[in-house]
Design an enzyme around this catalytic site. Sequence first.
Site, PDB file in Angstrom:
ATOM      1  N   ASP A 163       0.817  -1.198   0.000  1.00  0.00           N
ATOM      2  CA  ASP A 163       0.000   0.000   0.000  1.00  0.00           C
ATOM      3  C   ASP A 163       0.862   1.264   0.000  1.00  0.00           C
ATOM      4  O   ASP A 163       2.021   1.239   0.422  1.00  0.00           O
ATOM      5  CB  ASP A 163      -0.910   0.036   1.238  1.00  0.00           C
ATOM      6  N   PHE A 164       0.249   2.361  -0.392  1.00  0.00           N
ATOM      7  CA  PHE A 164       0.904   3.665  -0.412  1.00  0.00           C
ATOM      8  C   PHE A 164       1.535   3.985   0.945  1.00  0.00           C
ATOM      9  O   PHE A 164       2.654   4.501   1.019  1.00  0.00           O
ATOM     10  CB  PHE A 164      -0.144   4.720  -0.785  1.00  0.00           C
TER      11      PHE A 164
END
Length: 237
Positions: A106-107
């Site tokens: 994920d970011f």
Amino acid sequence: MPEERLQKILAKAGLASRRNAEELIRQGKVTVDGKVVTEMGCRVDPDTQVVAFEGRPLRREEEKIYLLLNKPRGYVTTLHDPQGRPIVSSLLTGITSRVFPVGRLDFDTEGALILTNDGDFTERILHPRFEIERTYQATVRGLPTPEKIRLLEEGFELEGKKTWPAKVRIVAKEPTTTTLEVTIHEGRKRQVRMMFQAIGHRVLALKRIAYGGLQLGALPTGKYRRLTPADLALIFS
């Protein structure tokens, strides 16, 4: 050379994993001898037929490259982002071959990310039947009770599907947070975050620290190293 499935040829050329190659075929982005092919069962002789992606003929099979990157927070694991956010490939200074991430982070998640141009290798890492473990270090709000940890270890229903049993170990306890080591072999999107959210403990920081027996170790944030055959063996040990 014997005929091979089209998606296997795309994977061998380092374009994508076999699963992602199938999607490229469905989208009509692949041609054989100038004709768009969308059937999954298509077999091709790469020695006598011209396979192209978006109009560009595939190059002959490249030397296989395997990289371990310590992904920082704030980077996306796609190779192009319409929103203009930083992408992980921008960190690969000195790498001229096209490589793609093995799975995603994920970011807001950091840590171990493998990148390669080997589609078959990617398939072995990602396909559930191989049960390749991924280990994460999660810092969560509060202190999960033994009963809640047991839920993670036994598996519970999450978004209509039961999770596989996880290995969980408490690393550190603070007055308002707990840091745990969690090992799973599933790859659902944002799975670790959702698992802790489901038991009432929001994840504050998340880092992947290992693929199988391959540890991230002291690799600095934002840096990468090439993986050796011995490193690759650790993943599957």
